[in-house]
Design a protein around this motif. Sequence first.
Motif, PDB file in Angstrom:
ATOM      1  N   ALA A 106       0.865  -0.948   0.147  1.00 42.93           N
ATOM      2  CA  ALA A 106       0.022  -0.062  -0.113  1.00 42.93           C
ATOM      3  C   ALA A 106       0.903   1.177   0.072  1.00 42.93           C
ATOM      4  CB  ALA A 106      -1.010   0.103   1.278  1.00 42.93           C
ATOM      5  N   CYS A 107       1.866   1.255   0.747  1.00 43.10           N
ATOM      6  CA  CYS A 107       2.896   2.250   0.795  1.00 43.10           C
ATOM      7  C   CYS A 107       3.394   2.612  -0.520  1.00 43.10           C
ATOM      8  CB  CYS A 107       3.897   2.197   1.819  1.00 43.10           C
ATOM      9  SG  CYS A 107       5.273   3.261   1.927  1.00 43.10           S
ATOM     10  N   LEU A 108       3.904   1.380  -1.230  1.00 37.92           N
ATOM     11  CA  LEU A 108       4.601   1.503  -2.537  1.00 37.92           C
ATOM     12  C   LEU A 108       3.549   2.295  -3.679  1.00 37.92           C
ATOM     13  CD1 LEU A 108       6.681  -1.634  -2.506  1.00 37.92           C
ATOM     14  CD2 LEU A 108       7.452   0.822  -2.147  1.00 37.92           C
ATOM     15  N   GLY A 109       2.324   1.723  -3.513  1.00 41.90           N
ATOM     16  CA  GLY A 109       1.326   2.266  -4.332  1.00 41.90           C
ATOM     17  C   GLY A 109       0.871   3.547  -4.234  1.00 41.90           C
ATOM     18  N   ARG A 110       0.869   4.053  -3.003  1.00 42.76           N
ATOM     19  CA  ARG A 110       0.592   5.494  -2.613  1.00 42.76           C
ATOM     20  C   ARG A 110       1.759   6.549  -3.032  1.00 42.76           C
ATOM     21  NH1 ARG A 110      -0.933   3.624   2.615  1.00 42.76           N
ATOM     22  NH2 ARG A 110      -3.080   3.503   2.650  1.00 42.76           N
ATOM     23  N   LEU A 111       3.107   5.803  -3.042  1.00 41.93           N
ATOM     24  CA  LEU A 111       4.157   6.585  -3.416  1.00 41.93           C
ATOM     25  C   LEU A 111       4.127   6.640  -5.197  1.00 41.93           C
ATOM     26  CD1 LEU A 111       7.217   5.361  -1.339  1.00 41.93           C
ATOM     27  CD2 LEU A 111       6.079   7.553  -1.118  1.00 41.93           C
ATOM     28  N   SER A 112       3.956   5.704  -5.565  1.00 39.72           N
ATOM     29  CA  SER A 112       3.700   5.629  -7.035  1.00 39.72           C
ATOM     30  C   SER A 112       2.735   6.632  -7.544  1.00 39.72           C
ATOM     31  CB  SER A 112       3.289   4.086  -7.701  1.00 39.72           C
ATOM     32  OG  SER A 112       3.120   4.101  -8.832  1.00 39.72           O
ATOM     33  N   ASP A 113       1.442   6.646  -6.800  1.00 42.56           N
ATOM     34  CA  ASP A 113       0.433   7.420  -7.231  1.00 42.56           C
ATOM     35  C   ASP A 113       0.735   8.762  -7.272  1.00 42.56           C
ATOM     36  OD1 ASP A 113      -1.184   5.210  -7.635  1.00 42.56           O
ATOM     37  OD2 ASP A 113      -2.484   5.352  -5.922  1.00 42.56           O
ATOM     38  N   ARG A 114       1.668   9.202  -6.179  1.00 38.66           N
ATOM     39  CA  ARG A 114       2.117  10.643  -6.167  1.00 38.66           C
ATOM     40  C   ARG A 114       3.321  10.938  -7.059  1.00 38.66           C
ATOM     41  NH1 ARG A 114       1.859  10.575   0.371  1.00 38.66           N
ATOM     42  NH2 ARG A 114      -0.606  10.685   0.636  1.00 38.66           N
ATOM     43  N   GLY A 115       3.595   9.883  -7.781  1.00 43.66           N
ATOM     44  CA  GLY A 115       4.678  10.360  -8.609  1.00 43.66           C
ATOM     45  C   GLY A 115       6.271  10.092  -8.067  1.00 43.66           C
ATOM     46  N   LYS A 116       6.235   9.729  -6.779  1.00 45.31           N
ATOM     47  CA  LYS A 116       7.598   9.699  -5.976  1.00 45.31           C
ATOM     48  C   LYS A 116       8.150   8.378  -6.324  1.00 45.31           C
ATOM     49  CE  LYS A 116       6.233  12.787  -2.372  1.00 45.31           C
ATOM     50  NZ  LYS A 116       6.187  12.832  -0.832  1.00 45.31           N
ATOM     51  N   ALA A 117       9.473   8.353  -6.180  1.00 40.45           N
ATOM     52  CA  ALA A 117      10.240   7.232  -6.278  1.00 40.45           C
ATOM     53  C   ALA A 117       9.834   6.075  -5.139  1.00 40.45           C
ATOM     54  CB  ALA A 117      11.991   7.404  -6.152  1.00 40.45           C
ATOM     55  N   PRO A 118      10.033   4.782  -5.492  1.00 46.72           N
ATOM     56  CA  PRO A 118       9.478   3.746  -4.477  1.00 46.72           C
ATOM     57  C   PRO A 118      10.714   3.729  -3.416  1.00 46.72           C
ATOM     58  CG  PRO A 118      10.298   2.592  -6.455  1.00 46.72           C
ATOM     59  CD  PRO A 118      10.443   4.224  -6.731  1.00 46.72           C
ATOM     60  N   ARG A 119      11.022   4.740  -2.711  1.00 41.31           N
ATOM     61  CA  ARG A 119      12.060   4.597  -1.666  1.00 41.31           C
ATOM     62  C   ARG A 119      11.452   4.758  -0.309  1.00 41.31           C
ATOM     63  NH1 ARG A 119      17.405   7.227  -4.210  1.00 41.31           N
ATOM     64  NH2 ARG A 119      17.424   6.280  -6.277  1.00 41.31           N
TER      65      ARG A 119
END
Length: 141
Positions: A106-119
């Motif tokens: 879920a965290c990785l999905g939220r980061l991706s949705d916001r256009g942020k790197a998966p870090r």
Amino acid sequence: MVIGDRSGSGVPDRHDSGAGSLADYTYNLFPRFAGVILRAAGSMPFQSELAELRELPDRPAEAFVERRPPADDRVDAPMPVRLWVGSELSGVIGFVPRGLEAPVDACLGRLSDRGKAPRIPCSIVSTRHGLRVDLRMGRAY
């Protein structure tokens, strides 16, 4: 082989099974507070690499966890954790603990949705049982 198995016997090492709780997350798998930490499991085989990474002048401060494709999700494949060293990835240094894959995904999905790197922010910590990696889930947003 079982993740966290030091002896090869198939019995997991209770000190290497990772740490975290679903109670630290809201119904939509968002961390309840900024201090939520998830400790990676299965780090015993990677102690030498963790020691090398910890001694670098520019210590890794972010982790990379690859999202599982649906086929791997069906077979409950482990989610490996790697660390960012500059612009490159380390080798596998542990795994997301069993049962806590959903909050990480879920965290990785939220980061991706916001256009942020998966870090995901992380730190290498020393415990009585060796070096471990703490993922700072509450600070990932």
